[in-house]
Structures are given as C-alpha cells and as structure tokens.
Design an enzyme around this catalytic site. Structure first.
Site, PDB file in Angstrom:
ATOM      1  N   ASP A  13       0.617  -1.431  -0.037  1.00  0.00           N
ATOM      2  CA  ASP A  13       0.122   0.026   0.159  1.00  0.00           C
ATOM      3  C   ASP A  13       0.756   1.294   0.074  1.00  0.00           C
ATOM      4  O   ASP A  13       0.325   2.327   0.582  1.00  0.00           O
ATOM      5  CB  ASP A  13      -0.965   0.066   1.436  1.00  0.00           C
ATOM      6  CG  ASP A  13      -1.713  -1.284   1.279  1.00  0.00           C
ATOM      7  OD1 ASP A  13      -2.029  -1.779   0.294  1.00  0.00           O
ATOM      8  OD2 ASP A  13      -2.348  -1.547   2.285  1.00  0.00           O
ATOM      9  N   LYS A  75      -7.058  -4.475  -3.055  1.00  0.00           N
ATOM     10  CA  LYS A  75      -7.580  -4.974  -1.882  1.00  0.00           C
ATOM     11  C   LYS A  75      -8.421  -3.942  -1.216  1.00  0.00           C
ATOM     12  O   LYS A  75      -8.360  -3.089  -1.345  1.00  0.00           O
ATOM     13  CB  LYS A  75      -6.565  -5.631  -1.203  1.00  0.00           C
ATOM     14  CG  LYS A  75      -5.911  -4.759  -0.234  1.00  0.00           C
ATOM     15  CD  LYS A  75      -4.910  -5.285   0.695  1.00  0.00           C
ATOM     16  CE  LYS A  75      -3.883  -4.588   1.382  1.00  0.00           C
ATOM     17  NZ  LYS A  75      -4.317  -3.565   2.367  1.00  0.00           N
ATOM     18  N   CYS A 108      -1.937  -1.833   7.875  1.00  0.00           N
ATOM     19  CA  CYS A 108      -2.147  -3.005   6.929  1.00  0.00           C
ATOM     20  C   CYS A 108      -0.738  -3.831   7.111  1.00  0.00           C
ATOM     21  O   CYS A 108      -0.835  -4.928   6.958  1.00  0.00           O
ATOM     22  CB  CYS A 108      -2.202  -2.346   5.454  1.00  0.00           C
ATOM     23  SG  CYS A 108      -3.618  -1.441   5.329  1.00  0.00           S
TER      24      CYS A 108
END
Length: 179
Positions: A13, A75, A108
């Site tokens: 990310d 995602k 995350c």
C-alpha cells in the site's frame, strides 16, 4: 537466515497522498526503491498490493517505475492475507519466507504480518522500509510484530543477507544500490 531462493518481497500500500504524509518519507521512499531494485537483482518474486487504489491513488513512482512487468493486487481489507488474489500470488511463488515493506506499519503492515505468521510463513519486516504517519505508531507496530514472531531487519542488512557472498555480478549490483 534468509535465502534468496526461498524468499518473496511483499510491498504493502505505498500509494498516493497517504504515502506523501509518512514519517521520514524521503528515507522510506529511498529504501523502498533500493529494496525493489535489489529484489530484482536477486530474482526474488515481488507481490505488490494496493489498498482501494480508486480512492487512495496509485503506488509511488519510486516503486511502480521498476515493476512495469506486473500489476498490483487491489484489496479492500487491511490485511493483504484476506485477499484471495494475494494468497494465490504468494502461494504461486512456492516460497515460505516473506520480506514485508510498506505502509502503514500499525494497520495494513501489522495485520498482514500477523496473518502471514499465523499461516506458517517466516516473516521479516524491513524496519526502515515501513512507516506510519506518526513515528510512535510505527514503533508500537514494530514491537508488536516482533513479539508475534516476525524478525526485524533493515534495507542494507536484508540485501546482504540474501546475497550471502561478497563476490559476483549480483554482489556488485547490490553494492552499487547501497552506495
């Protein structure tokens, strides 16, 4: 010890405006780029993930510019491991050691690391290639990941650990990335 033939790099990310407000951003971006280049030299599989790319934007060019041959996995879960596409991509590598980098360390990255450990992977978190908006959140995340069983490493350490010997063309390329 990590072995280049048994290890995958997972990039979590590192996108858009969120990436721009990370603590120690310049150092983070430099280390991430070095790791991507190093992983390519060492021929490590790279699994690249983006959180809600339509909302958070694309991966920073320091990473994406080196990965033209592949597409990131989108995602919506915090943990990459909740994405069936991620699990399939990771399993397809056939490797059980994972180096994890990215943002945010306390969300995350942390949740991905916990689930990778629970799934039986050997996990190393590159401490100077993960970040959060606030330094204290990163510190808490690194502590919790280590307590859960993840190893902590740094960019230079992991590349030389994977290289293992101080000779050959790959060593020269890794050395040039570090200098």
């Amino acid at each position: 010890m990590l072995n280049a033939n048994e290890t995958t790099l997972v990039i979590v990310d590192v996108q858009g405006k969120l990436a721009q407000i990370m603590d120690e951003r310049d150092s983070l971006f430099r280390n991430l780029e070095t790791l991507v280049k190093g992983a390519k030299v060492l021929e490590l599989p790279i699994v690249w993930v983006e959180q809600l790319p339509d909302k958070l934007g694309p991966t920073i060019p320091q990473i994406a510019d080196h990965l033209h041959h592949q597409t990131p996995i989108a995602k919506n879960s915090f943990s990459c491991y909740k994405s069936p596409e991620f699990v399939s991509a990771l399993e397809a590598t056939g490797r059980k050691s994972v180096i994890v980098v990215g943002i945010e360390a306390h969300i995350c990255v942390y949740q991905t690391v916990r689930e990778l450990l629970d799934a039986g992977y050997h996990v190393e978190v590159v401490a100077d290639a993960v970040s959060s908006r606030q330094a204290n959140n990163r510190a808490v995340a690194l502590n919790k990941m280590q307590q859960a069983g993840a190893g902590l490493t740094c960019t230079e350490m992991v590349l030389f650990e994977l290289q293992a010997i101080a000779e050959g063309e790959k060593f020269k390329e890794i050395l040039s990335l570090i200098k």
